[in-house]
Write a protein that holds these residues in place. Structure first.
Motif, short mmCIF file in Angstrom:
data_model
loop_
_atom_site.label_atom_id
_atom_site.label_comp_id
_atom_site.label_asym_id
_atom_site.label_seq_id
_atom_site.Cartn_x
_atom_site.Cartn_y
_atom_site.Cartn_z
N LYS A 119 -83.61 -15.58 -70.54
CA LYS A 119 -82.26 -16.00 -70.91
C LYS A 119 -82.09 -15.91 -72.43
CE LYS A 119 -81.85 -19.39 -67.17
NZ LYS A 119 -81.70 -20.84 -66.85
N LEU A 120 -80.91 -15.46 -72.84
CA LEU A 120 -80.52 -15.47 -74.25
C LEU A 120 -79.30 -16.36 -74.40
CD1 LEU A 120 -80.47 -14.35 -77.23
CD2 LEU A 120 -78.92 -12.59 -76.37
N VAL A 121 -79.39 -17.35 -75.28
CA VAL A 121 -78.24 -18.20 -75.62
C VAL A 121 -77.78 -17.83 -77.02
CG1 VAL A 121 -77.37 -20.53 -75.90
CG2 VAL A 121 -79.09 -20.05 -74.14
N VAL A 122 -76.52 -17.49 -77.15
CA VAL A 122 -75.96 -17.09 -78.44
C VAL A 122 -75.13 -18.23 -79.00
CG1 VAL A 122 -74.55 -15.41 -79.69
CG2 VAL A 122 -75.91 -14.67 -77.71
N VAL A 123 -75.62 -18.83 -80.09
CA VAL A 123 -74.88 -19.89 -80.78
C VAL A 123 -74.47 -19.43 -82.18
CG1 VAL A 123 -76.97 -21.04 -81.63
CG2 VAL A 123 -74.87 -22.36 -81.37
N GLY A 124 -75.17 -18.43 -82.73
CA GLY A 124 -74.77 -17.84 -84.00
C GLY A 124 -73.47 -17.06 -83.83
N VAL A 125 -72.65 -17.06 -84.86
CA VAL A 125 -71.34 -16.41 -84.79
C VAL A 125 -71.47 -14.95 -85.22
CG1 VAL A 125 -68.97 -16.41 -85.65
CG2 VAL A 125 -70.15 -18.58 -85.22
N HIS A 126 -71.13 -14.04 -84.31
CA HIS A 126 -71.11 -12.61 -84.61
C HIS A 126 -69.70 -12.22 -85.04
CE1 HIS A 126 -75.11 -11.32 -83.01
NE2 HIS A 126 -75.00 -12.49 -82.39
N HIS A 127 -69.58 -11.65 -86.22
CA HIS A 127 -68.27 -11.30 -86.75
C HIS A 127 -67.82 -9.90 -86.38
CE1 HIS A 127 -68.04 -15.02 -89.04
NE2 HIS A 127 -69.29 -14.83 -89.41
N LYS A 128 -68.71 -9.14 -85.74
CA LYS A 128 -68.37 -7.79 -85.30
C LYS A 128 -68.91 -7.58 -83.89
CE LYS A 128 -68.61 -5.71 -89.94
NZ LYS A 128 -69.29 -4.67 -90.79
N PRO A 129 -68.30 -6.67 -83.12
CA PRO A 129 -68.85 -6.37 -81.79
C PRO A 129 -70.29 -5.87 -81.88
CG PRO A 129 -66.64 -5.45 -82.04
CD PRO A 129 -67.06 -5.94 -83.39
N VAL A 130 -71.08 -6.20 -80.87
CA VAL A 130 -72.51 -5.88 -80.86
C VAL A 130 -72.81 -4.97 -79.67
CG1 VAL A 130 -74.83 -6.83 -80.67
CG2 VAL A 130 -73.07 -8.08 -81.93
N PRO A 131 -73.50 -3.83 -79.87
CA PRO A 131 -73.84 -2.95 -78.75
C PRO A 131 -74.92 -3.58 -77.86
CG PRO A 131 -74.80 -2.12 -80.78
CD PRO A 131 -73.91 -3.26 -81.17
N ILE A 132 -74.72 -3.48 -76.55
CA ILE A 132 -75.68 -4.00 -75.58
C ILE A 132 -75.97 -2.91 -74.56
CG2 ILE A 132 -76.05 -5.69 -73.73
CD1 ILE A 132 -74.40 -7.67 -75.30
N ASP A 133 -77.25 -2.69 -74.30
CA ASP A 133 -77.68 -1.72 -73.30
C ASP A 133 -77.75 -2.43 -71.95
OD1 ASP A 133 -79.00 0.04 -71.63
OD2 ASP A 133 -80.41 0.73 -73.15
N PHE A 134 -76.74 -2.24 -71.13
CA PHE A 134 -76.70 -2.97 -69.87
C PHE A 134 -77.72 -2.46 -68.85
CE2 PHE A 134 -72.76 -4.67 -71.53
CZ PHE A 134 -72.82 -6.00 -71.09
N THR A 135 -78.26 -1.29 -69.06
CA THR A 135 -79.37 -0.85 -68.22
C THR A 135 -80.56 -1.79 -68.43
OG1 THR A 135 -78.65 1.45 -68.30
CG2 THR A 135 -80.95 1.04 -67.68
N LEU A 136 -80.86 -2.10 -69.70
CA LEU A 136 -81.94 -3.04 -69.98
C LEU A 136 -81.63 -4.43 -69.41
CD1 LEU A 136 -82.90 -2.18 -73.68
CD2 LEU A 136 -84.24 -1.72 -71.63
N ILE A 137 -80.40 -4.88 -69.57
CA ILE A 137 -80.02 -6.21 -69.06
C ILE A 137 -80.23 -6.26 -67.55
CG2 ILE A 137 -78.17 -7.90 -68.90
CD1 ILE A 137 -79.25 -7.28 -71.76
N THR A 138 -79.82 -5.19 -66.87
CA THR A 138 -79.94 -5.16 -65.40
C THR A 138 -81.40 -5.11 -64.97
OG1 THR A 138 -77.81 -4.05 -65.21
CG2 THR A 138 -79.31 -3.88 -63.33
N TYR A 139 -82.16 -4.18 -65.54
CA TYR A 139 -83.55 -4.03 -65.12
C TYR A 139 -84.42 -5.22 -65.50
CZ TYR A 139 -82.70 0.85 -63.78
OH TYR A 139 -82.25 1.99 -63.17
N LYS A 140 -84.01 -5.92 -66.56
CA LYS A 140 -84.76 -7.11 -66.98
C LYS A 140 -84.25 -8.39 -66.30
CE LYS A 140 -85.91 -5.35 -71.64
NZ LYS A 140 -87.30 -5.72 -71.89
N ASP A 141 -83.19 -8.25 -65.48
CA ASP A 141 -82.60 -9.42 -64.80
C ASP A 141 -82.32 -10.54 -65.80
OD1 ASP A 141 -81.66 -10.75 -62.52
OD2 ASP A 141 -83.55 -11.84 -62.27
N ALA A 142 -81.74 -10.13 -66.94
CA ALA A 142 -81.53 -11.07 -68.05
C ALA A 142 -80.18 -11.76 -67.94
CB ALA A 142 -81.62 -10.32 -69.37
N GLN A 143 -80.10 -12.95 -68.56
CA GLN A 143 -78.85 -13.69 -68.64
C GLN A 143 -78.48 -13.89 -70.11
OE1 GLN A 143 -78.49 -17.27 -66.16
NE2 GLN A 143 -80.41 -16.68 -65.16
N ILE A 144 -77.20 -13.71 -70.40
CA ILE A 144 -76.67 -13.98 -71.74
C ILE A 144 -75.66 -15.11 -71.62
CG2 ILE A 144 -75.48 -13.05 -73.75
CD1 ILE A 144 -76.31 -10.26 -72.85
#
Length: 335
Positions: free
Chosen positions: A252-277
């Protein structure tokens, strides 16, 4: 009374204001300590609108105060008690969460309700530490969102107050081992003294360090650090990139820091890693209760996080000092 007024970028003045009036449903508090938030620094250097610190307003919201007047209809609060004004409710106006008046000598808490507008502070918590309650609730909320379990392992990106609070909360919830990553040796030395593993990711490869500290498990596309929880308390795209590359299956990744710009995410990695954001913004009353448990326990030397104290008249110097991450951790105004 004296109060710091935010007038715009690099323009903060100490003004003489009339004492607030206590209505029958209100209380008046005298501030004891107030700490400087990253939002105060951002408003000073870059403008306050995005952090809801508006021109012409008193500001400051990380504070502990003493009750000096109590309206006749207010229940459960007495003169002389120390309280934590809960920023979202203290002014009975959630748009004022960053402009409560922590940098003013006195503050009116209108339509005050114990357990909503303010919380009583136990004598086990020093006033210096109590001024850290608000940022600790933010970090604790982020930790709670990960649903941490005893025996798990975690990495926190960011050794600021919120990151350190999240790390401490994770330990409080039973997480076995926590590593904090940052670019500041000064801050990492502080948190190392609190008992955490640390990584200066400007000098060390964080993936290699994580595998050394936590061990390795099979993963995709190659072996991964055996870490269950990640918390981003930085708000930098490189953190998300590092997490995607190092995280194991089911993390699991919890994002509490403020991102001021869009961030690229590789959803293949998210899917294969069964990750949660998960996102985590702000705090809730249950987080206040947890922070009180942590602070009352005395397990961590939280006063060590306060590196500088200033008088209210020196608020500008205090804000500028707080912005220097290689010299300061938490900076407080002492009344």
């Amino acid at each position: 009374m004296k109060a710091a007024i935010y007038n715009g970028i690099k323009d903060v003045t100490i003004n003489e204001l009339a004492m607030p009036v206590c209505g029958e449903n209100d209380i008046i508090v005298r501030n004891l300590y107030a700490s400087i938030c990253g939002s105060d620094i951002s408003a000073y250097y870059h403008g306050g609108d995005s952090v809801r610190i508006f021109k012409g307003f008193e500001f400051g919201h990380e504070m502990v105060s003493e009750v000096v007047e109590v309206g006749q209809n207010v229940k459960g609060i007495e003169i002389g008690q120390r309280v934590y004004p809960y920023p979202l409710e203290a002014k009975n106006d959630r748009s004022r969460a960053a402009t409560v008046g922590g940098f003013s000598e006195y503050v009116q808490i209108p339509n005050c309700e114990l357990g909503k507008s303010v919380y009583l502070v136990n004598d086990k918590i020093s006033s210096k530490v109590a001024a850290l309650i608000e940022p600790f609730t933010v970090g604790t909320c982020a930790a709670r969102k990960a649903n941490p379990q005893p025996g798990q392992k975690a990495i926190v990106f960011g050794a600021g107050a919120i990151g350190v609070a999240a790390a401490i909360a994770l330990k409080h919830y039973g997480v076995e081992k926590v590593m904090i990553a940052d670019l500041s040796d000064f801050r990492l030395d502080k948190v190392k003294n609190l008992g955490f593993e640390v990584c200066n990711s400007a000098k060390e490869d964080i993936i290699t360090k994580a595998k050394t500290v936590f061990g390795e498990v099979p993963g995709y596309p190659s072996s991964c650090a055996d870490v269950d929880i990640y918390i981003d308390a930085v708000g930098a795209s490189v953190v998300i990139e590092q997490w995607q590359n190092m995280a194991k299956y089911g993390n699991k990744l919890v994002v509490v820091g403020v991102h001021h710009k869009p961030v690229p995410i590789d959803f293949t990695l998210i899917t294969y890693k069964d990750a949660q954001i998960l996102g985590s913004g702000g705090y809730h009353p249950q987080d206040v209760a947890t922070v009180f448990e942590i602070m009352e326990s005395g397990k961590f030397n939280l006063e060590s996080l306060v590196t500088h104290e200033f008088n209210l008249k020196d608020i500008v110097e205090a804000i500028e000092t707080a912005s220097k991450t290689e010299e300061a951790f938490k900076v407080e105004i002492k009344y």
